[in-house]
Design an enzyme around this catalytic site. Structure first.
Site, PDB file in Angstrom:
ATOM      1  N   ASP A 117       0.788  -1.239   0.000  1.00 16.79           N
ATOM      2  CA  ASP A 117       0.000   0.000   0.000  1.00 16.79           C
ATOM      3  C   ASP A 117       0.817   1.285   0.000  1.00 16.79           C
ATOM      4  OD1 ASP A 117       1.063  -0.087   2.517  1.00 16.79           O
ATOM      5  OD2 ASP A 117      -0.805   0.283   3.588  1.00 16.79           O
ATOM      6  N   TYR A 149       0.693  -3.151  11.822  1.00 18.40           N
ATOM      7  CA  TYR A 149       1.591  -4.296  11.760  1.00 18.40           C
ATOM      8  C   TYR A 149       1.908  -4.684  13.197  1.00 18.40           C
ATOM      9  CZ  TYR A 149       2.299  -3.333   6.824  1.00 18.40           C
ATOM     10  OH  TYR A 149       2.107  -3.149   5.495  1.00 18.40           O
ATOM     11  N   PRO A 178       6.922 -16.322   2.664  1.00 22.04           N
ATOM     12  CA  PRO A 178       6.607 -17.066   3.881  1.00 22.04           C
ATOM     13  C   PRO A 178       7.292 -18.432   3.896  1.00 22.04           C
ATOM     14  CG  PRO A 178       4.780 -17.128   2.345  1.00 22.04           C
ATOM     15  CD  PRO A 178       5.784 -16.187   1.762  1.00 22.04           C
TER      16      PRO A 178
END
Length: 626
Positions: A53, A252, A331
Site C-alpha cells: 500500500d 503491523y 513465507p
C-alpha cells in the site's frame, strides 16, 4: 500437453506473466511506447483490498513521468510525519519523538503516499486500456521453452520463446489452450513465480524468526498519532501504524511463536489467530491508550519475514523476471499464510518497499526492451537490467536485515541492557532515508552509465535520478520543474547547459557545439534513425537572465521548439526558480552536456568540447541506421 488440444497460436513481441505492480508497470510503459504486448494473470479479478500500500517519493516521481502521478496524489493518503513510542516508566508507552517521515533532501515529493494495491494497480490498468491493452484473465502458463539456436537468440526479430497458456474460463466453443511465440517474456508472477521455477532460477537468502500480523481497519482510539506513521516499541512487543486512504489505518503487529505456531509441527497455524485476536495483541502494546474498531476489519493476514534474491534476473536476455519473482520476503514453506506474493518487501518498516522495488524493476526494463524491439539498440543493452536491478535488490535485502532486526528486537530497558535503544532505531530510520525513499538509488558504471566527466556536474551524480529543480521557460518565463520536461517517452534527453549564452565568447562555443552535433558523424544523426527527434530530445538551459535572453538567439538545433529553451532564473514574481547551475554543480559561465536516460537517470556528463565522448557513449550500445 498434446498439441492436438491446442486450438490457438499467436505471436507477440512481449508476453508479461503476472499483473501485480511489476507486471502492470511494464505493460503500461510498453503500451505507451506502442510495443506489441500482452499481459496475462491467473486471478479472475484485480486486487480489491489490502496487500501492499505504500508509494515512496521516487516512485511518485516515476508515476508522474508517465502522467499518472496526479491521480495517485488525489486518491491516496500522504504521510509526512513519523512518531516513535517507547516504554514509559509507568509501564505503558510514551512518545519519544517525532520526525519527518522522509529524510531525503532532494525529494520532490517529501512524503509517502498510502493507497491499497488494487487502487494503485487500477491507475495502471486504466492507462493501459487507453492504449489498447487489457489484462487477460484468468490464464495460467503451463509450459515455457527457450530456443537453443544461437541464430534465433541473437536475432532481435526472432520469437525464440514458446509459452503454452491455459485459459481457465475460455469462451464457448473454443479450446482452453494457446501457443504463444514471443520475442521476450517477463515473469512478474510473484514470490512463488512459475516462470522462475520453470527456468530453474534459485532464490538465495534466508528465513528470519519474525512473525507479523497485519490488520486494516477504521480505528476508534485516543492514540494522538494515529494519522502518522508510528513505530511503537513496548514491553509487550512492537507495532507499526500506517495511515491509509480515507479513515483506514493499517497495523503491523509483532507476534510470538506461542500466538500462531503449532507446537507439534513448528509451522504457523492460521486457525490460531484472527483479526480480533490480532487486535487484542496490539491493544496490549498500546497501553495506556485504547484502540479498537466498531466497524468491520477491511483485510488481515499473517506472514514471516524472509529475505531472498534470485540468482539471476534473466535467461539469455530473452526471459526476464521482475518484482517479487526475483526479490521477496516469502513465507515459510508450508506455512498457512494468506499474504499475496505481490505484498512484497518490508511493509513493516518501509511501507511497501517491495512494491516500489517491483515497479522500478520494470520501469528500468521497459525502455530497454522498447529500444531493442525498435532496432535502436543492441541486445546487449538488456544485460544492464540484471546488472542494475539485482545489485539494488541485494542492497535492499541487506538493509532490511538490519532494520528488521532493530524493529523486531526488544527495546532497551533497565532490565534489558542488550535491547535496542531509541537512538539506534532513529539513527537507522534517518540514515537509510535516502535508500528507502528510492531517491538514493545509484547505478554503477556500465555501457549506459559513464562517469568519467562527473566533475563538470559535480552534484548531479551519474547513475542517479535527475535531481528535480525549478527553471523558467525562456519564451514566456513560465516555471517548470526539470522532471516535468523529462517524461518517460523512451527518448534520451540531451540537456545542453549552454552557460551564459548572452556572452559572445560563450555563444561562439555553443554555436561550435551545435555545428559539431549536427554533423552526420555525430550520435544525433548516426543513431537518430532518420528522425533524430524521435530518439533524442534536446533541451538547452541558459544561466543568463530573463531580461537579457532571446531564445531565438540560440542555434536552431538547441531550440527545435520554442518550449525547449529554459533559463536558470526566477519567475516573474521571484517565487520559484534560480540556483539550478549551483544545485547541479555546473560552472555557470561554461556549462556542460548532461545525458538523461529514458528512465530519468543521469547517463553521463561532459564538457561542451567533449562531444566525442558522448558519441562514444551511444556507440557502446546503440545501432546506427543502416
Amino acid at each position: 500437453m498434446p498439441l492436438a488440444a491446442v486450438t490457438r497460436e499467436s505471436a507477440v513481441d512481449v508476453l508479461i506473466i503476472g499483473a501485480g505492480p511489476a507486471g502492470v508497470m511494464c505493460a503500461n510503459a510498453l503500451a505507451m511506447a506502442g510495443v506489441n504486448v500482452r499481459i496475462v494473470d491467473q486471478r479472475p479479478a484485480k486486487v480489491a483490498a489490502g496487500q501492499a500500500d505504500g508509494i515512496q517519493p521516487r516512485t511518485i516521481e516515476v508515476l508522474h513521468s508517465y502522467g499518472l502521478g496526479e491521480r495517485l496524489l488525489r486518491e491516496g493518503n500522504q504521510m509526512h510525519m513519523a512518531a516513535f513510542y517507547n516504554p514509559s516508566p509507568s509501564g505503558g508507552i510514551e512518545r519519544t519523538s517525532r520526525a519527518a517521515d522522509v529524510t531525503a533532501p532532494t525529494a520532490r515529493y517529501p512524503f509517502e503516499v498510502t493507497l491499497h494495491q488494487g487502487a494503485i494497480e487500477a491507475i495502471f490498468l486504466d492507462s493501459m486500456k487507453a492504449h489498447g491493452v487489457v489484462v487477460e484473465r484468468p490464464i495460467v502458463p503451463t509450459s515455457i521453452q527457450l530456443s537453443q539456436s544461437e541464430d534465433e537468440l541473437e536475432n532481435p526479430n526472432a520469437h525464440p520463446v514458446t509459452v503454452i497458456l491455459k485459459h481457465l474460463d475460455p469462451p464457448e466453443h473454443q479450446g482452453d489452450s494457446e501457443i504463444v511465440k514471443a520475442k521476450f517474456v517477463v515473469g512478474a508472477d510473484g514470490a512463488h513465480s512459475w516462470v522462475r521455477k520453470s527456468l530453474g532460477i534459485s532464490m538465495d537468502g534466508e528465513q528470519t524468526d519474525y512473525i507479523w500480523g497485519v490488520v486494516d481497519m477504521v480505528p476508534d482510539t485516543d492514540f494522538p498519532d494515529i494519522r502518522c506513521k508510528c513505530a511503537v516499541h513496548s514491553n509487550n512487543g512492537s507495532c507499526m501504524i500506517i495511515p491509509r486512504e480515507g479513515d483506514l489505518v493499517r497495523l503491523y503487529i509483532q507476534l510470538s511463536d506461542r500466538d500462531v505456531v503449532d507446537p507439534t509441527t513448528g509451522r504457523v497455524d492460521k486457525s490460531k489467530m484472527g483479526p480480533e485476536k490480532l487486535l487484542a495483541v496490539a491493544q496490549k502494546s498500546f497501553k495506556p491508550f485504547d484502540i479498537s474498531t466498531s466497524g468491520q476489519i477491511d483485510w488481515w493476514t499473517l506472514y514471516i519475514i524472509g529475505q531472498r534474491v534470485a540468482s539471476k534476473f534473466s535467461v539469455n536476455e530473452r526471459v526476464f523476471i521482475a518484482g517479487d519473482a526475483c526479490h521477496t520476503h516469502s513465507p515459510k514453506a508450508g506455512a498457512l499464510i494468506v499474504l499475496r506474493p505481490s505484498q512484497g518487501f518490508v511493509l513493516i518498516t518501509t511501507a511497501g518497499q517491495g512494491m516500489n522495488a517491483s515497479m522500478n524493476d520494470t520501469h528500468n526494463l521497459a525502455w530497454k526492451l522498447t529500444h531493442v524491439l525498435r532496432g535502436w539498440a543492441d541486445l546487449s543493452l538488456l544485460k544492464t537490467y540484471e546488472f542494475e536491478r539485482r545489485k539494488y535488490a541485494q542492497d535492499l535485502i541487506n538493509f532490511d536485515k538490519k532494520f528488521s532486526k532493530l524493529f523486531s528486537g526488544k527495546p532497551r530497558t533497565h532490565e534489558n541492557q542488550d535491547g535496542v535503544t531509541h537512538e539506534e532505531f532513529l539513527e537507522a530510520f534517518q540514515t537509510f532515508g535516502l535508500f528507502t525513499s528510492g531517491i538514493g538509488v545509484h547505478y554503477e558504471p556500465s555501457a549506459i552509465t559513464h562517469n568519467q566527466h562527473q566533475s563538470y556536474a559535480s552534484k548531479l551524480i551519474v547513475g542517479e535520478r535527475m535531481v528535480p529543480h525549478d527553471f523558467i521557460r525562456a519564451a514566456d518565463a513560465r516555471p517548470y520543474n526539470i522532471q516535468d520536461v523529462l517524461p518517460s517517452d523512451t527518448r534520451f534527453k540531451i540537456l545542453v547547459f549552454v552557460g551564459n549564452s548572452v556572452d559572445p565568447v560563450q555563444a561562439a562555443r555553443v554555436q561550435a557545439l551545435a555545428e559539431e552535433m549536427d554533423r552526420p558523424s555525430s550520435f544525433y544523426h548516426r543513431f537518430g534513425q532518420g528522425q533524430p527527434s524521435t530518439v533524442f530530445d534536446i533541451l538547452s538551459i541558459s544561466s543568463a537572465k530573463k531580461q537579457d535572453v532571446n531564445y531565438t538567439d540560440l542555434p536552431r538545433l538547441f531550440r527545435q521548439h520554442w518550449s525547449k529553451v529554459l533559463l536558470d532564473d526566477t519567475d516573474m514574481y521571484a517565487r520559484v526558480g534560480g540556483g539550478g547551475y549551483e544545485a547541479y554543480g555546473i560552472e555557470p559561465q561554461r556549462g556542460a552536456i548532461v545525458v538523461v536516460r529514458p528512465d530519468g537517470y543521469v547517463g553521463m556528463v561532459a564538457p561542451l568540447e567533449r562531444l566525442k565522448d558522448v558519441d562514444a557513449y551511444f556507440d557502446s550500445f546503440m545501432v546506427a541506421r543502416s
